[in-house]
Design a protein around this motif. Structure first.
Motif, short mmCIF file in Angstrom:
data_model
loop_
_atom_site.label_atom_id
_atom_site.label_comp_id
_atom_site.label_asym_id
_atom_site.label_seq_id
_atom_site.Cartn_x
_atom_site.Cartn_y
_atom_site.Cartn_z
N GLY A 67 0.78 -1.23 0.00
CA GLY A 67 0.00 0.00 0.00
C GLY A 67 0.81 1.28 0.00
N THR A 68 2.14 1.16 0.12
CA THR A 68 3.00 2.35 0.15
C THR A 68 3.48 2.75 -1.24
OG1 THR A 68 5.07 1.12 0.40
CG2 THR A 68 3.87 1.69 2.43
N GLY A 69 3.36 1.85 -2.22
CA GLY A 69 3.90 2.11 -3.55
C GLY A 69 5.32 1.60 -3.72
N VAL A 70 5.91 1.06 -2.63
CA VAL A 70 7.26 0.49 -2.70
C VAL A 70 7.14 -1.03 -2.76
CG1 VAL A 70 9.50 0.27 -1.57
CG2 VAL A 70 8.23 2.43 -1.41
N THR A 71 7.77 -1.63 -3.77
CA THR A 71 7.73 -3.08 -3.94
C THR A 71 9.12 -3.67 -3.72
OG1 THR A 71 7.91 -2.69 -6.33
CG2 THR A 71 5.71 -3.15 -5.44
N LYS A 102 29.16 -17.65 -14.88
CA LYS A 102 28.78 -16.62 -15.83
C LYS A 102 29.57 -15.34 -15.56
CE LYS A 102 23.94 -18.15 -16.15
NZ LYS A 102 22.53 -17.73 -15.94
N SER A 103 29.53 -14.41 -16.52
CA SER A 103 30.19 -13.13 -16.34
C SER A 103 29.35 -12.22 -15.46
CB SER A 103 30.40 -12.46 -17.70
OG SER A 103 29.14 -12.03 -18.21
N PRO A 104 29.97 -11.21 -14.82
CA PRO A 104 29.20 -10.25 -14.04
C PRO A 104 28.11 -9.54 -14.87
CG PRO A 104 31.50 -10.09 -13.45
CD PRO A 104 31.42 -11.02 -14.63
N ALA A 105 28.38 -9.29 -16.16
CA ALA A 105 27.38 -8.63 -17.00
C ALA A 105 26.13 -9.51 -17.13
CB ALA A 105 27.96 -8.33 -18.37
N GLU A 106 26.34 -10.82 -17.28
CA GLU A 106 25.20 -11.74 -17.33
C GLU A 106 24.50 -11.77 -15.98
OE1 GLU A 106 26.39 -15.27 -20.38
OE2 GLU A 106 27.69 -15.06 -18.63
N GLY A 107 25.28 -11.69 -14.92
CA GLY A 107 24.71 -11.73 -13.58
C GLY A 107 23.86 -10.53 -13.24
N ALA A 108 24.13 -9.41 -13.87
CA ALA A 108 23.39 -8.18 -13.57
C ALA A 108 22.01 -8.16 -14.22
CB ALA A 108 24.20 -6.96 -14.02
N ARG A 109 21.74 -9.06 -15.13
CA ARG A 109 20.49 -8.98 -15.90
C ARG A 109 19.26 -9.10 -15.01
NH1 ARG A 109 22.37 -12.88 -20.95
NH2 ARG A 109 23.79 -11.38 -21.93
N THR A 110 19.27 -10.02 -14.06
CA THR A 110 18.09 -10.17 -13.21
C THR A 110 17.98 -9.03 -12.22
OG1 THR A 110 18.19 -12.58 -13.50
CG2 THR A 110 16.84 -11.76 -11.69
N SER A 111 19.10 -8.49 -11.76
CA SER A 111 19.05 -7.30 -10.90
C SER A 111 18.41 -6.14 -11.65
CB SER A 111 20.47 -6.91 -10.46
OG SER A 111 21.03 -7.90 -9.62
N LEU A 112 18.82 -5.93 -12.88
CA LEU A 112 18.26 -4.84 -13.69
C LEU A 112 16.79 -5.08 -13.97
CD1 LEU A 112 21.28 -4.35 -16.09
CD2 LEU A 112 20.41 -2.65 -14.48
N TYR A 113 16.43 -6.34 -14.21
CA TYR A 113 15.03 -6.69 -14.45
C TYR A 113 14.17 -6.34 -13.23
CZ TYR A 113 10.93 -9.69 -15.24
OH TYR A 113 9.65 -10.16 -15.38
N CYS A 114 14.62 -6.76 -12.06
CA CYS A 114 13.85 -6.48 -10.85
C CYS A 114 13.83 -4.99 -10.51
CB CYS A 114 14.43 -7.27 -9.68
SG CYS A 114 14.14 -9.06 -9.77
N ALA A 115 14.87 -4.28 -10.86
CA ALA A 115 14.95 -2.85 -10.54
C ALA A 115 14.15 -1.98 -11.49
CB ALA A 115 16.41 -2.40 -10.56
N THR A 116 13.89 -2.45 -12.72
CA THR A 116 13.33 -1.55 -13.72
C THR A 116 12.16 -2.09 -14.54
OG1 THR A 116 14.84 -2.27 -15.48
CG2 THR A 116 15.62 -0.50 -14.02
N SER A 117 11.94 -3.39 -14.57
CA SER A 117 10.94 -3.93 -15.49
C SER A 117 9.52 -3.51 -15.12
CB SER A 117 11.01 -5.45 -15.52
OG SER A 117 9.95 -5.97 -16.31
N GLU A 128 6.95 -5.01 -16.10
CA GLU A 128 6.16 -6.24 -15.99
C GLU A 128 5.88 -6.64 -14.55
OE1 GLU A 128 8.18 -9.36 -18.01
OE2 GLU A 128 8.33 -8.29 -19.91
N ILE A 129 6.79 -6.31 -13.64
CA ILE A 129 6.64 -6.76 -12.25
C ILE A 129 6.45 -5.59 -11.29
CG2 ILE A 129 7.89 -8.91 -12.62
CD1 ILE A 129 10.38 -7.55 -11.46
N ALA A 130 6.03 -4.46 -11.82
CA ALA A 130 5.89 -3.25 -11.01
C ALA A 130 4.91 -3.42 -9.86
CB ALA A 130 5.47 -2.08 -11.88
N HIS A 131 3.94 -4.30 -10.00
CA HIS A 131 2.92 -4.47 -8.96
C HIS A 131 3.07 -5.78 -8.20
CE1 HIS A 131 1.03 -0.86 -10.44
NE2 HIS A 131 1.00 -1.37 -11.66
N GLN A 132 4.19 -6.47 -8.41
CA GLN A 132 4.50 -7.67 -7.64
C GLN A 132 5.43 -7.28 -6.50
OE1 GLN A 132 6.03 -10.61 -10.33
NE2 GLN A 132 4.27 -10.48 -11.71
N SER A 133 5.37 -8.00 -5.41
CA SER A 133 6.22 -7.64 -4.27
C SER A 133 6.49 -8.85 -3.39
CB SER A 133 5.55 -6.54 -3.45
OG SER A 133 6.45 -5.98 -2.52
N GLY A 134 7.71 -8.88 -2.83
CA GLY A 134 8.08 -9.92 -1.90
C GLY A 134 8.46 -11.25 -2.52
#
Length: 279
Positions: free
Chosen positions: A188-192, A222-237, A239-245
């Motif tokens: 309810g705070t807008g932070v996921t 894997k390389s660090p660049a490959e490893g960052a993909r899921t971090s970037l996905y969770c931080a910016t996508s 698609e998951i803006a309203h999912q949390s936890g």
């Protein structure tokens, strides 16, 4: 111009490995990024490299040692005193393969990977909510599946296993539990919130593992660049803006360990509040 123009991200452990590649990805899309870490020299070198590559110089250094709760409080105060917005906090920094105790009196991996990030998140979460819709991303690990639970006495004592890998797995279980309970509390705070496995990555998280073993391990990672993909996905996508936890692996939601329950998440939360209040 990028799609993240006007947004501010704070990334811990940002001068090397997955953290550095996460910053590179965010900066390339126009974000302002605050890089938090222990080494000013290494972080400023990373800033110069990323700014030159992306053309985005809106990058700053924030001193932070997650094993020292005093340093965590100072870093949060410095950021808050700046008055700038915070859209996304990425708790990326991690440590593995080193035995001992943190400066604040916890088993080294647990203190660095959970207790410090827990306090940093608590100190910044109201500001995140005040900024507007925001996210908290916690880099965990598939290693959390190996942890049978949390021994509340053991996390206050020095590491006991030879490689400290079992202790690392417990700290990563704590990361997944933290994101789960935090998501519930921020509803309810807008932070996921999001926890994730970046993959088995050849990064500096393994810097304390003996050289020969470390070299062999990295041949299969894997390389660090490959490893960052899921971090970037969770931080910016979007698609998951309203999912949390929830927990993610390879940019997909995944069922976490059966040990990850609401009851254990709530107990970890209450104990963590007590630890950081006393520390």
């Amino acid at each position: 111009m990028g799609d993240l123009d006007g947004m501010t991200f704070l990334v811990t452990g940002a001068n090397t490995g997955i953290g550095k590649e996460t910053v590179r990805g965010l900066a390339g899309r126009g974000a302002r990024v605050v890089l938090a870490g222990r080494s000013e020299e290494r972080t400023r070198a990373a800033i110069r490299e990323i700014a030159a590559e992306t053309g985005n110089a809106d990058l700053d250094f924030l001193p932070l040692d997650l094993g020292d709760l005093g340093s965590v409080r100072a870093a949060a105060a410095t950021f808050l005193d700046s008055g700038e917005r915070l859209d996304v906090l990425v708790n990326n920094a991690g440590l593995a393969g080193r035995r001992g105790m943190s400066a604040s009196g916890f088993e080294l991996a647990f203190g660095t990977n959970h207790v410090g990030p827990f306090l940093l998140t608590e100190l910044l979460r109201d500001h995140l909510a005040a900024t507007g819709p925001g996210r908290i991303v916690i880099v965990a690990s598939t290693g959390h599946y190996r942890a049978p639970g949390i021994d509340w006495d053991a996390v206050r004592r020095p590491s006991v296993t030879r490689t400290a890998f079992d202790e690392y797995c417990v700290s990563k279980l704590a990361n997944v539990l933290h994101a789960r309970e935090l998501g519930r509390r921020l509803e309810g705070t807008g932070v996921t919130t999001y926890s994730l496995h970046p993959g088995a990555i050849a990064s500096d998280v393994w810097r304390e593992v003996p050289f020969g073993m470390r070299h062999l391990m990295k041949l299969f990672m894997k390389s660090p660049a490959e490893g960052a993909r899921t971090s970037l996905y969770c931080a910016t996508s979007p698609e998951i803006a309203h999912q949390s936890g929830r927990y993610y692996d390879d940019r997909r939601e995944k069922q976490p360990s059966r040990v990850v329950t609401d009851e254990l998440a709530a107990e970890l939360w209450e104990r963590s509040v007590g630890w950081v209040s006393a520390g």
